[in-house]
Design a protein around this motif. Structure first.
Motif, PDB file in Angstrom:
ATOM      1  N   GLN A 389       0.849  -1.231   0.029  1.00 27.44           N
ATOM      2  CA  GLN A 389      -0.175   0.096  -0.027  1.00 27.44           C
ATOM      3  C   GLN A 389       0.994   1.189   0.005  1.00 27.44           C
ATOM      4  OE1 GLN A 389      -3.303  -0.724   0.271  1.00 27.44           O
ATOM      5  NE2 GLN A 389      -3.265   1.615  -1.004  1.00 27.44           N
ATOM      6  N   GLU A 416      -6.783   4.883   1.160  1.00 30.34           N
ATOM      7  CA  GLU A 416      -6.612   3.426   1.183  1.00 30.34           C
ATOM      8  C   GLU A 416      -5.235   3.099   2.228  1.00 30.34           C
ATOM      9  OE1 GLU A 416      -6.155   2.393  -2.878  1.00 30.34           O
ATOM     10  OE2 GLU A 416      -8.040   2.687  -3.366  1.00 30.34           O
ATOM     11  N   GLN A 419      -6.444   3.050   5.706  1.00 31.50           N
ATOM     12  CA  GLN A 419      -7.276   2.185   6.256  1.00 31.50           C
ATOM     13  C   GLN A 419      -6.485   0.916   6.458  1.00 31.50           C
ATOM     14  OE1 GLN A 419      -9.779   1.863   2.707  1.00 31.50           O
ATOM     15  NE2 GLN A 419     -10.907   3.647   3.399  1.00 31.50           N
ATOM     16  N   SER A 420      -5.222   0.965   5.355  1.00 35.17           N
ATOM     17  CA  SER A 420      -4.123  -0.341   5.619  1.00 35.17           C
ATOM     18  C   SER A 420      -3.523  -0.237   6.953  1.00 35.17           C
ATOM     19  CB  SER A 420      -3.397  -0.307   4.259  1.00 35.17           C
ATOM     20  OG  SER A 420      -2.348  -1.499   4.521  1.00 35.17           O
ATOM     21  N   ALA A 465     -13.831   4.624  -2.540  1.00 39.27           N
ATOM     22  CA  ALA A 465     -12.454   4.813  -2.479  1.00 39.27           C
ATOM     23  C   ALA A 465     -12.275   6.372  -3.068  1.00 39.27           C
ATOM     24  CB  ALA A 465     -11.741   3.698  -3.068  1.00 39.27           C
TER      25      ALA A 465
END
Length: 467
Positions: A389, A416, A419-420, A465
């Motif tokens: 990511q 993203e 979130q990772s 997203a």
């Protein structure tokens, strides 16, 4: 206990006066203790209470429609002014919005890490503070073996509870920070979309999608804040911290993140997979006492008498017409056999010991498998998903700077990645909780059972997203 000094002559007092003096001294001593006892102050409704820090929620924003320019000349003027402002910043729209967001200072205060002025509250300190509030978990002279075993198991349970509470409090505050960052990124996209609508470059429908992203991120940020406050209060209860300002200070003393996950999952010093079950069996002091009792009871009866009981039990089981319904329990009608009380005690002790030993061995296998699975998940989230990511976000930034991708793709990549990061921190939390369960099992407590895998990042993962 009050100790009275004998009064030397000629000072003599009568028994009534001595009793009154004793009561007065006792009252004075009680009053002094009442003034210094934290427990009495905490339980006193009239005691002055500290004011809790006000709950500050992130601003909700406005999901209103933006008016488009009425004519072409007005639209061209707005578009030119917006582009002149964007050209002043290296990364265009995003840097401009971040600069403007810092100036008014309307972003919510995110939980900070450990204060520079106070030492971090590590797990060992938390355990010592909590044990001060549990005098019942201290062993003392004069205890018999059964009492010592009960205290040992209760202490192992308490240590596990404190470890879990500390882990949850640290992880929840970290998740709160990450959800605030995610909300900030979605707010940037929403504001950029609003300005593009004003400039005439976007439709209201695309703006509403960005506003939905912002609204979803706001909900996740508020939820994370509530979970962080609840976890902190749980830890404060176990540590005996009851004042509101002291609870807030406790949160500031927590580390910014949990310790790193070790490279390998190990059962402990001197332990191997072949010796795990034996170690768990030895750790339970009650099982050792139960084994001694079973040996004594079994030694009092011969093998032939136990064989007679086994035959009677098999006959009773075979007489059940349909074991799946179990309408009636198995029945033994041999009164002479039932009146053999030493045999009854031996059979009962053997059965109880078998159940207890089987449960401990099963707990050992479950807990070790659970610890390995949680370790693998945490390592994978950190080294595989997290690195991929991060690399993807860097590649997106390079393409954005080369004008090969839009601001929306850059913002989506940033969301993203956050979130990772949150998923990785939750996986790390799950590992350390599994480690606490394993250590409690090795200390004599029972295995609490695997928790449901943490899904704190699930809502974020399901959020749109961007575009």
């Amino acid at each position: 206990m009050m100790v009275f000094r004998r009064l030397s002559p000629p000072f003599k007092i009568g028994p009534v006066r001595a009793a009154a003096l004793g009561l007065a001294l006792s009252a004075a001593c009680w009053s002094s203790q009442a003034q210094t006892s934290s427990a009495l102050l905490a339980a006193d409704p009239a005691a002055p209470a500290s004011t809790a820090a006000p709950l500050v929620l992130p601003p909700t924003g406005l999901a209103k429609s933006e008016e488009r320019p009425a004519d072409v000349a007005r639209a061209r003027e707005i578009w030119q002014r917006a582009n002149e402002r964007v050209a002043e910043f290296p990364r265009g729209h995003i840097d401009l919005l971040r600069w403007e967001a810092r100036n008014p200072g309307e972003a919510p205060p995110a939980p900070t890490g450990t204060s520079a002025k106070t030492a971090p509250l590590d797990l060992a300190q938390a355990l010592r503070l909590s044990l001060r509030q549990r005098p019942d978990l201290f062993t003392h002279a004069g205890m018999n073996a059964l009492e010592m075993a009960a205290v040992q198991v209760a202490c192992a349970r308490h240590v596990r509870d404190v470890q879990r509470a500390w882990i949850d409090a640290v992880s929840a505050r970290q998740s709160w920070r990450q959800m605030n960052e995610l909300w900030d990124a979605t707010r940037t996209g929403s504001e950029l979309g609003r300005r593009m609508v004003v400039a005439g470059n976007w439709s209201q429908a695309r703006l509403m999608r960005e506003q939905l992203n912002e609204a979803s991120a706001w909900q996740m940020s508020v939820k994370a804040q509530g979970e962080a406050l609840a976890a902190l209060e749980r830890l404060a209860q176990l540590l005996g911290v009851w004042e509101a300002d002291a609870v807030s200070q406790l949160g500031e003393r927590l580390p910014a993140s949990l310790p790193a996950v070790p490279a390998r999952a190990t059962p402990g010093a001197g332990l191997t997979e072949a010796t795990l079950e034996a170690a768990v069996l030895r750790a339970d002091p009650r099982l050792a006492l139960q084994r001694v009792e079973a040996q004594r009871e079994l030694g009092a009866v011969g093998a032939d008498r136990r064989q007679v009981w086994a035959a009677a039990a098999d006959a009773a089981l075979a007489a059940i017409p349909d074991p799946t319904t179990m309408a009636t329990p198995p029945h033994i009608g041999n009164l002479a056999l039932l009146r053999d009380h030493p045999l009854e005690r031996a059979v009962s002790a053997e059965a109880q010991l078998l159940r207890a030993a089987g449960e401990r061995r099963s707990m050992a296998r479950q807990a070790w498998a659970h610890l390995q699975a949680r370790h693998a998940g945490a390592v994978h989230a950190q080294t595989v998903v997290g690195q991929l990511q991060t690399a993807l976000e860097q590649e997106t930034l390079l393409r954005y700077n080369g004008m090969l991708q839009s601001s929306w793709e850059l913002l989506a990549s940033a969301r993203e990645r956050m979130q990772s990061l949150d998923a990785a921190s939750q996986a790390r939390r799950d590992y350390w909780r599994a480690q606490a369960d394993w250590q409690a099992l090795l200390s004599g407590a029972e295995y609490a059972g695997p928790d449901t895998p943490s899904n704190a990042g699930a809502g974020a993962a399901n959020a749109q997203a961007g575009h």
